[in-house]
Design a protein around this motif. Structure first.
Motif, PDB file in Angstrom:
ATOM      1  N   LEU A 159       0.857  -1.185   0.000  1.00 23.06           N
ATOM      2  CA  LEU A 159       0.000   0.000   0.000  1.00 23.06           C
ATOM      3  C   LEU A 159       0.888   1.228   0.000  1.00 23.06           C
ATOM      4  O   LEU A 159       1.757   1.370   0.881  1.00 23.06           O
ATOM      5  N   ASN A 160       0.707   2.078  -1.014  1.00 25.02           N
ATOM      6  CA  ASN A 160       1.535   3.274  -1.157  1.00 25.02           C
ATOM      7  C   ASN A 160       3.021   2.924  -1.121  1.00 25.02           C
ATOM      8  O   ASN A 160       3.841   3.626  -0.515  1.00 25.02           O
ATOM      9  N   GLY A 161       3.382   1.803  -1.770  1.00 27.35           N
ATOM     10  CA  GLY A 161       4.764   1.412  -1.918  1.00 27.35           C
ATOM     11  C   GLY A 161       5.373   0.687  -0.738  1.00 27.35           C
ATOM     12  O   GLY A 161       6.553   0.319  -0.779  1.00 27.35           O
ATOM     13  N   VAL A 162       4.592   0.427   0.309  1.00 26.31           N
ATOM     14  CA  VAL A 162       5.090  -0.248   1.506  1.00 26.31           C
ATOM     15  C   VAL A 162       4.430  -1.617   1.628  1.00 26.31           C
ATOM     16  O   VAL A 162       3.199  -1.727   1.564  1.00 26.31           O
ATOM     17  N   VAL A 163       5.234  -2.675   1.785  1.00 27.92           N
ATOM     18  CA  VAL A 163       4.696  -4.024   1.956  1.00 27.92           C
ATOM     19  C   VAL A 163       4.009  -4.117   3.315  1.00 27.92           C
ATOM     20  O   VAL A 163       4.614  -3.834   4.353  1.00 27.92           O
ATOM     21  N   ILE A 164       2.733  -4.515   3.315  1.00 30.97           N
ATOM     22  CA  ILE A 164       1.984  -4.581   4.574  1.00 30.97           C
ATOM     23  C   ILE A 164       1.528  -5.995   4.923  1.00 30.97           C
ATOM     24  O   ILE A 164       1.124  -6.243   6.062  1.00 30.97           O
ATOM     25  N   ALA A 165       1.612  -6.944   3.980  1.00 33.38           N
ATOM     26  CA  ALA A 165       1.202  -8.320   4.283  1.00 33.38           C
ATOM     27  C   ALA A 165       1.727  -9.254   3.207  1.00 33.38           C
ATOM     28  O   ALA A 165       1.980  -8.833   2.067  1.00 33.38           O
ATOM     29  N   SER A 166       1.883 -10.526   3.573  1.00 31.31           N
ATOM     30  CA  SER A 166       2.281 -11.541   2.596  1.00 31.31           C
ATOM     31  C   SER A 166       1.675 -12.876   2.991  1.00 31.31           C
ATOM     32  O   SER A 166       1.329 -13.101   4.153  1.00 31.31           O
ATOM     33  N   ALA A 167       1.530 -13.751   2.011  1.00 34.22           N
ATOM     34  CA  ALA A 167       0.974 -15.084   2.245  1.00 34.22           C
ATOM     35  C   ALA A 167       1.747 -16.093   1.419  1.00 34.22           C
ATOM     36  O   ALA A 167       2.225 -15.776   0.322  1.00 34.22           O
ATOM     37  N   THR A 168       1.870 -17.324   1.950  1.00 37.74           N
ATOM     38  CA  THR A 168       2.602 -18.369   1.246  1.00 37.74           C
ATOM     39  C   THR A 168       2.090 -19.727   1.690  1.00 37.74           C
ATOM     40  O   THR A 168       1.209 -19.828   2.561  1.00 37.74           O
ATOM     41  N   SER A 169       2.631 -20.789   1.085  1.00 35.68           N
ATOM     42  CA  SER A 169       2.199 -22.148   1.416  1.00 35.68           C
ATOM     43  C   SER A 169       2.828 -22.612   2.726  1.00 35.68           C
ATOM     44  O   SER A 169       3.843 -22.077   3.177  1.00 35.68           O
ATOM     45  N   LYS A 170       2.217 -23.628   3.311  1.00 34.60           N
ATOM     46  CA  LYS A 170       2.701 -24.208   4.562  1.00 34.60           C
ATOM     47  C   LYS A 170       2.978 -25.691   4.343  1.00 34.60           C
ATOM     48  O   LYS A 170       2.126 -26.429   3.837  1.00 34.60           O
ATOM     49  N   ALA A 171       4.189 -26.138   4.729  1.00 33.40           N
ATOM     50  CA  ALA A 171       4.597 -27.521   4.464  1.00 33.40           C
ATOM     51  C   ALA A 171       3.836 -28.506   5.336  1.00 33.40           C
ATOM     52  O   ALA A 171       3.798 -28.379   6.553  1.00 33.40           O
ATOM     53  N   ARG A 172       3.236 -29.517   4.663  1.00 31.00           N
ATOM     54  CA  ARG A 172       2.593 -30.615   5.373  1.00 31.00           C
ATOM     55  C   ARG A 172       2.986 -31.959   4.757  1.00 31.00           C
ATOM     56  O   ARG A 172       2.447 -32.995   5.126  1.00 31.00           O
ATOM     57  N   GLY A 173       3.885 -31.932   3.773  1.00 31.97           N
ATOM     58  CA  GLY A 173       4.374 -33.152   3.167  1.00 31.97           C
ATOM     59  C   GLY A 173       3.399 -33.858   2.262  1.00 31.97           C
ATOM     60  O   GLY A 173       3.568 -35.045   1.958  1.00 31.97           O
ATOM     61  N   LEU A 174       2.358 -33.145   1.791  1.00 32.63           N
ATOM     62  CA  LEU A 174       1.333 -33.759   0.942  1.00 32.63           C
ATOM     63  C   LEU A 174       1.446 -33.217  -0.472  1.00 32.63           C
ATOM     64  O   LEU A 174       1.412 -31.999  -0.686  1.00 32.63           O
ATOM     65  N   MET A 197      -5.553  10.285  -3.631  1.00 30.88           N
ATOM     66  CA  MET A 197      -5.260   9.076  -4.392  1.00 30.88           C
ATOM     67  C   MET A 197      -4.169   8.272  -3.705  1.00 30.88           C
ATOM     68  O   MET A 197      -3.167   8.811  -3.242  1.00 30.88           O
ATOM     69  N   HIS A 198      -4.358   6.939  -3.661  1.00 28.99           N
ATOM     70  CA  HIS A 198      -3.404   6.019  -3.055  1.00 28.99           C
ATOM     71  C   HIS A 198      -3.194   4.848  -4.006  1.00 28.99           C
ATOM     72  O   HIS A 198      -4.059   4.517  -4.813  1.00 28.99           O
ATOM     73  N   THR A 199      -2.032   4.200  -3.883  1.00 28.92           N
ATOM     74  CA  THR A 199      -1.736   3.053  -4.736  1.00 28.92           C
ATOM     75  C   THR A 199      -1.747   1.772  -3.911  1.00 28.92           C
ATOM     76  O   THR A 199      -1.369   1.769  -2.733  1.00 28.92           O
ATOM     77  N   ILE A 200      -2.196   0.705  -4.537  1.00 27.24           N
ATOM     78  CA  ILE A 200      -2.217  -0.610  -3.907  1.00 27.24           C
ATOM     79  C   ILE A 200      -1.752  -1.626  -4.942  1.00 27.24           C
ATOM     80  O   ILE A 200      -2.056  -1.476  -6.134  1.00 27.24           O
ATOM     81  N   SER A 201      -0.993  -2.626  -4.526  1.00 23.27           N
ATOM     82  CA  SER A 201      -0.483  -3.587  -5.499  1.00 23.27           C
ATOM     83  C   SER A 201      -0.370  -4.973  -4.884  1.00 23.27           C
ATOM     84  O   SER A 201      -0.189  -5.124  -3.668  1.00 23.27           O
ATOM     85  N   LEU A 202      -0.494  -5.971  -5.745  1.00 22.40           N
ATOM     86  CA  LEU A 202      -0.320  -7.372  -5.390  1.00 22.40           C
ATOM     87  C   LEU A 202       0.697  -7.984  -6.345  1.00 22.40           C
ATOM     88  O   LEU A 202       0.638  -7.731  -7.554  1.00 22.40           O
ATOM     89  N   GLN A 203       1.597  -8.792  -5.802  1.00 28.12           N
ATOM     90  CA  GLN A 203       2.514  -9.575  -6.628  1.00 28.12           C
ATOM     91  C   GLN A 203       2.378 -11.036  -6.229  1.00 28.12           C
ATOM     92  O   GLN A 203       2.385 -11.355  -5.034  1.00 28.12           O
ATOM     93  N   PHE A 204       2.237 -11.893  -7.232  1.00 26.29           N
ATOM     94  CA  PHE A 204       2.023 -13.318  -6.952  1.00 26.29           C
ATOM     95  C   PHE A 204       2.923 -14.167  -7.837  1.00 26.29           C
ATOM     96  O   PHE A 204       3.172 -13.840  -8.998  1.00 26.29           O
ATOM     97  N   THR A 205       3.404 -15.287  -7.281  1.00 27.07           N
ATOM     98  CA  THR A 205       4.120 -16.284  -8.074  1.00 27.07           C
ATOM     99  C   THR A 205       3.995 -17.653  -7.407  1.00 27.07           C
ATOM    100  O   THR A 205       3.846 -17.739  -6.181  1.00 27.07           O
ATOM    101  N   THR A 206       4.053 -18.695  -8.235  1.00 31.51           N
ATOM    102  CA  THR A 206       4.087 -20.067  -7.707  1.00 31.51           C
ATOM    103  C   THR A 206       5.522 -20.565  -7.562  1.00 31.51           C
ATOM    104  O   THR A 206       5.740 -21.640  -6.991  1.00 31.51           O
ATOM    105  N   PHE A 207       6.487 -19.843  -8.110  1.00 29.59           N
ATOM    106  CA  PHE A 207       7.915 -20.187  -8.086  1.00 29.59           C
ATOM    107  C   PHE A 207       8.259 -21.402  -8.953  1.00 29.59           C
ATOM    108  O   PHE A 207       9.357 -21.484  -9.486  1.00 29.59           O
ATOM    109  N   ASP A 208       7.353 -22.364  -9.055  1.00 32.58           N
ATOM    110  CA  ASP A 208       7.625 -23.531  -9.902  1.00 32.58           C
ATOM    111  C   ASP A 208       6.307 -24.025 -10.488  1.00 32.58           C
ATOM    112  O   ASP A 208       5.277 -23.361 -10.369  1.00 32.58           O
TER     113      ASP A 208
END
Length: 242
Positions: A159-174, A197-208
């Protein structure tokens, strides 16, 4: 005597910027502000180009933007999206007047009935307009991530160029399974946005390209914590594309 020379001819005035706001009805103060922003930033607040990049193919389409006074609250939001590595119906979708954004990951080719053998990624850039003195913005991210390894997929919210949250996978071996993503908040809502006016952005990747099945990641926005909490059930099943 010398022939008098003609006076210099003044250049014709250039055309004024053409607004995309319809003038068939009286223009509201909000529309006047949007006109000024459109002319300054070259954004079209009626339609916005959405570019889907998928390896060798590039396709641009016009979509009706989710940019309106959300329930009369004074909050407006517009999004534009990029994505790569999707081959079917995956990628970004937007719902609820721009207040909910989802990236749906296509199932990996190594999983049952999967057909995607590529890394999938995308960017979502938005503009938030606040038409009141101060607006409390509540937010939540989450979704369903792969369950084999930690750190595969990643959604980052700024938000406005500052990272405020992130999400990722959690290992369970499945393998080829999905479970609730783990979320980290670097700032807690609400964040109070001043008028403007304010800016908001999302960046997503699966990495593989492995072990993604039933995976999606989501952002929900609201003026109230209760409404953000109400969005939680949607995080177990991604909304359909618009």
């Amino acid at each position: 005597s010398p022939v008098p020379t003609s006076s210099p001819v003044s250049p014709a005035p250039t055309d004024a910027p053409v607004s995309t706001i319809s003038t068939t009805s009286p223009i509201t103060p909000v529309q006047l502000q949007l006109q000024k922003i459109e002319q300054k930033s070259d954004l079209d607040f009626n339609t916005m180009p959405v570019v889907h990049r998928d390896n060798s193919r590039a396709q641009t389409q016009k979509v009706q933007k989710a940019f309106s006074d959300h329930d009369g609250t004074g909050l407006n939001i517009a999004w534009e999206f990029e994505q790569s590595g999707t081959v079917a119906n995956g990628g970004w979708s937007v719902n609820d007047g721009g207040m909910m954004v989802v990236f749906k990951v296509e199932d990996s080719a190594v999983c049952v009935n999967g057909g995607n053998a590529q890394e999938q990624s995308g960017k979502a850039n938005g503009i938030i307009m606040v038409f009141q003195e101060t607006l409390p913005l509540h937010f939540a991210i989450g979704g369903m991530g792969e369950m084999l390894d930690e750190g595969y997929e990643s959604l980052t919210l700024s938000l406005n160029g500052v990272v405020i949250a992130s999400a990722t996978s959690k290992a369970r071996g499945l393998e080829c399974s999905s479970g609730p993503a783990q979320v980290t908040y670097y700032e807690r809502g609400p964040i109070y946005l001043p008028s403007g006016m304010h800016t908001i952005s999302l960046q997503f990747t699966t990495f593989d390209d492995y072990d993604h099945q039933g995976v999606f990641y989501q952002l929900s926005l609201s003026k109230s914590a209760e409404e953000v909490q109400e969005y939680a059930p949607y995080m177990t099943s991604p909304p359909g594309n618009v």
